[in-house]
Design a protein around this motif. Structure first.
Motif, PDB file in Angstrom:
ATOM      1  N   ALA A 114       0.832  -1.209   0.000  1.00  0.00           N
ATOM      2  CA  ALA A 114       0.000   0.000   0.000  1.00  0.00           C
ATOM      3  C   ALA A 114       0.862   1.254   0.000  1.00  0.00           C
ATOM      4  O   ALA A 114       0.557   2.237  -0.691  1.00  0.00           O
ATOM      5  N   ALA A 115       1.947   1.240   0.768  1.00  0.00           N
ATOM      6  CA  ALA A 115       2.847   2.399   0.824  1.00  0.00           C
ATOM      7  C   ALA A 115       3.560   2.587  -0.516  1.00  0.00           C
ATOM      8  O   ALA A 115       3.755   3.720  -0.970  1.00  0.00           O
ATOM      9  N   ARG A 116       3.945   1.487  -1.152  1.00  0.00           N
ATOM     10  CA  ARG A 116       4.626   1.591  -2.445  1.00  0.00           C
ATOM     11  C   ARG A 116       3.692   2.156  -3.513  1.00  0.00           C
ATOM     12  O   ARG A 116       4.081   3.043  -4.279  1.00  0.00           O
ATOM     13  N   TRP A 117       2.458   1.637  -3.564  1.00  0.00           N
ATOM     14  CA  TRP A 117       1.512   2.125  -4.559  1.00  0.00           C
ATOM     15  C   TRP A 117       1.137   3.582  -4.301  1.00  0.00           C
ATOM     16  O   TRP A 117       1.013   4.381  -5.229  1.00  0.00           O
ATOM     17  N   GLY A 118       0.954   3.919  -3.034  1.00  0.00           N
ATOM     18  CA  GLY A 118       0.650   5.311  -2.698  1.00  0.00           C
ATOM     19  C   GLY A 118       1.794   6.236  -3.093  1.00  0.00           C
ATOM     20  O   GLY A 118       1.584   7.342  -3.600  1.00  0.00           O
ATOM     21  N   GLY A 119       3.019   5.777  -2.870  1.00  0.00           N
ATOM     22  CA  GLY A 119       4.180   6.574  -3.249  1.00  0.00           C
ATOM     23  C   GLY A 119       4.279   6.760  -4.753  1.00  0.00           C
ATOM     24  O   GLY A 119       4.607   7.847  -5.242  1.00  0.00           O
ATOM     25  N   LEU A 120       3.984   5.701  -5.516  1.00  0.00           N
ATOM     26  CA  LEU A 120       4.010   5.800  -6.977  1.00  0.00           C
ATOM     27  C   LEU A 120       2.961   6.797  -7.468  1.00  0.00           C
ATOM     28  O   LEU A 120       3.206   7.596  -8.371  1.00  0.00           O
ATOM     29  N   ALA A 121       1.780   6.756  -6.860  1.00  0.00           N
ATOM     30  CA  ALA A 121       0.696   7.660  -7.266  1.00  0.00           C
ATOM     31  C   ALA A 121       1.052   9.113  -7.012  1.00  0.00           C
ATOM     32  O   ALA A 121       0.701  10.005  -7.789  1.00  0.00           O
ATOM     33  N   LYS A 122       1.771   9.364  -5.921  1.00  0.00           N
ATOM     34  CA  LYS A 122       2.116  10.740  -5.565  1.00  0.00           C
ATOM     35  C   LYS A 122       3.503  11.164  -6.024  1.00  0.00           C
ATOM     36  O   LYS A 122       3.888  12.324  -5.893  1.00  0.00           O
ATOM     37  N   GLY A 123       4.269  10.212  -6.548  1.00  0.00           N
ATOM     38  CA  GLY A 123       5.632  10.539  -6.949  1.00  0.00           C
ATOM     39  C   GLY A 123       6.548  10.782  -5.770  1.00  0.00           C
ATOM     40  O   GLY A 123       7.468  11.594  -5.836  1.00  0.00           O
ATOM     41  N   VAL A 124       6.281  10.064  -4.684  1.00  0.00           N
ATOM     42  CA  VAL A 124       7.060  10.223  -3.454  1.00  0.00           C
ATOM     43  C   VAL A 124       7.521   8.854  -2.972  1.00  0.00           C
ATOM     44  O   VAL A 124       6.737   7.900  -2.967  1.00  0.00           O
ATOM     45  N   ASP A 125       8.783   8.752  -2.590  1.00  0.00           N
ATOM     46  CA  ASP A 125       9.268   7.504  -1.979  1.00  0.00           C
ATOM     47  C   ASP A 125       9.122   7.646  -0.466  1.00  0.00           C
ATOM     48  O   ASP A 125       9.957   8.270   0.193  1.00  0.00           O
ATOM     49  N   PHE A 126       8.045   7.094   0.068  1.00  0.00           N
ATOM     50  CA  PHE A 126       7.756   7.262   1.491  1.00  0.00           C
ATOM     51  C   PHE A 126       8.822   6.626   2.381  1.00  0.00           C
ATOM     52  O   PHE A 126       8.979   7.031   3.537  1.00  0.00           O
ATOM     53  N   THR A 127       9.535   5.627   1.849  1.00  0.00           N
ATOM     54  CA  THR A 127      10.532   4.981   2.701  1.00  0.00           C
ATOM     55  C   THR A 127      11.636   5.951   3.120  1.00  0.00           C
ATOM     56  O   THR A 127      12.180   5.839   4.213  1.00  0.00           O
ATOM     57  N   LEU A 128      11.970   6.919   2.248  1.00  0.00           N
ATOM     58  CA  LEU A 128      12.987   7.903   2.604  1.00  0.00           C
ATOM     59  C   LEU A 128      12.497   8.816   3.733  1.00  0.00           C
ATOM     60  O   LEU A 128      13.276   9.197   4.625  1.00  0.00           O
ATOM     61  N   ILE A 129      11.215   9.163   3.674  1.00  0.00           N
ATOM     62  CA  ILE A 129      10.630   9.956   4.755  1.00  0.00           C
ATOM     63  C   ILE A 129      10.645   9.147   6.050  1.00  0.00           C
ATOM     64  O   ILE A 129      10.983   9.659   7.126  1.00  0.00           O
ATOM     65  N   ASP A 130      10.292   7.869   5.927  1.00  0.00           N
ATOM     66  CA  ASP A 130      10.217   6.996   7.101  1.00  0.00           C
ATOM     67  C   ASP A 130      11.572   6.867   7.806  1.00  0.00           C
ATOM     68  O   ASP A 130      11.653   6.987   9.023  1.00  0.00           O
ATOM     69  N   ILE A 131      12.631   6.607   7.031  1.00  0.00           N
ATOM     70  CA  ILE A 131      13.922   6.431   7.692  1.00  0.00           C
ATOM     71  C   ILE A 131      14.427   7.750   8.260  1.00  0.00           C
ATOM     72  O   ILE A 131      15.149   7.772   9.262  1.00  0.00           O
ATOM     73  N   GLY A 132      14.012   8.861   7.644  1.00  0.00           N
ATOM     74  CA  GLY A 132      14.370  10.162   8.209  1.00  0.00           C
ATOM     75  C   GLY A 132      13.753  10.362   9.582  1.00  0.00           C
ATOM     76  O   GLY A 132      14.407  10.842  10.516  1.00  0.00           O
ATOM     77  N   MET A 133      12.484   9.971   9.724  1.00  0.00           N
ATOM     78  CA  MET A 133      11.820  10.095  11.028  1.00  0.00           C
ATOM     79  C   MET A 133      12.457   9.159  12.059  1.00  0.00           C
ATOM     80  O   MET A 133      12.649   9.531  13.220  1.00  0.00           O
ATOM     81  N   ALA A 134      12.792   7.949  11.624  1.00  0.00           N
ATOM     82  CA  ALA A 134      13.423   6.997  12.544  1.00  0.00           C
ATOM     83  C   ALA A 134      14.770   7.531  13.037  1.00  0.00           C
ATOM     84  O   ALA A 134      15.100   7.432  14.219  1.00  0.00           O
ATOM     85  N   CYS A 135      15.536   8.118  12.118  1.00  0.00           N
ATOM     86  CA  CYS A 135      16.851   8.656  12.516  1.00  0.00           C
ATOM     87  C   CYS A 135      16.701   9.850  13.442  1.00  0.00           C
ATOM     88  O   CYS A 135      17.515  10.044  14.359  1.00  0.00           O
ATOM     89  N   GLU A 136      15.674  10.669  13.222  1.00  0.00           N
ATOM     90  CA  GLU A 136      15.455  11.800  14.126  1.00  0.00           C
ATOM     91  C   GLU A 136      15.113  11.304  15.533  1.00  0.00           C
ATOM     92  O   GLU A 136      15.610  11.843  16.526  1.00  0.00           O
ATOM     93  N   HIS A 137      14.287  10.268  15.625  1.00  0.00           N
ATOM     94  CA  HIS A 137      14.011   9.674  16.932  1.00  0.00           C
ATOM     95  C   HIS A 137      15.317   9.200  17.578  1.00  0.00           C
ATOM     96  O   HIS A 137      15.551   9.402  18.774  1.00  0.00           O
ATOM     97  N   LEU A 138      16.150   8.562  16.780  1.00  0.00           N
ATOM     98  CA  LEU A 138      17.406   7.998  17.285  1.00  0.00           C
ATOM     99  C   LEU A 138      18.307   9.089  17.871  1.00  0.00           C
ATOM    100  O   LEU A 138      18.810   8.960  18.990  1.00  0.00           O
TER     101      LEU A 138
END
Length: 201
Positions: A114-138
């Protein structure tokens, strides 16, 4: 009845005061955290590293994909091999990180469909956003522990994957180095003002 109302009002005030104190504590942590580029050689205990990774684990992600894994390098021999691979040659602008006793490779994993298809539809790679948030928590947890950190995207990814024994197709988008800062002091941050970035619709 009046006494009960007075008690209830007092309880509400205490709750609001506690919420305000918690909010201010987080803002102070956000103000305190800064990118550190000079480290002491003291090792960072693994229980501290694990608390930082636990904070990263709790980060939000698109469709709860949690598209991350973390490889920690903290033993002297492996660290020497790792830093030479990661921060040499064209990537030597981040050679300051060689001082840090801990290096964490952030591996981008496959997202849910679902995240991959949503990212394709919007032209956004959500995984890059996700790891950015994880690193900020870290790194915020690291700051809470008195540990300095720096998130880096400029390093020799191929050499890093080879040293860590990762497959060629693996994606290591970020490295995070951790260590106790050589110099303590308040963070001096150059940021836009709230008025410059905030607009109520």
């Amino acid at each position: 009845m009046v006494q009960e109302k007075s008690k209830a009002a007092g309880g509400t005030k205490k709750k609001n005061r506690r919420r305000s104190e918690v909010a201010m504590a987080f803002l102070e942590l956000a103000r305190k955290r800064k990118s550190v580029r000079s480290y002491r050689g003291d090792p960072v205990p693994r229980e501290v590293i694990d608390r930082c990774l636990e904070a990263a684990r709790l980060a939000p992600s698109a469709c709860n994909s949690q598209p991350w894994s973390f490889v920690v390098v903290d033993t002297p021999q492996k660290r020497r091999e790792f830093v030479e691979a990661a921060y040499s040659g064209l990537h030597s602008m981040n050679s300051f990180a060689k001082e840090a006793p801990v290096h964490i490779a952030v591996v981008r994993e496959r997202a849910k469909t679902a995240a991959r298809w949503g990212g394709l539809a919007k032209g956004v790679d959500f995984t890059l956003i996700d790891i950015g948030m994880a690193c900020e928590h870290l790194v915020l947890q690291a700051a809470e522990e008195g540990v300095g950190s720096c998130i880096m995207g400029w390093f020799d990814q191929g050499a890093v994957k080879k040293v860590l024994g990762l497959p060629r197709g693996a994606k290591v988008d970020l490295l995070v180095c951790l260590g106790y800062p050589k110099q303590q002091g308040p963070a001096v941050k150059q940021r836009k003002t709230l008025e410059e970035i905030r607009r109520y619709a």
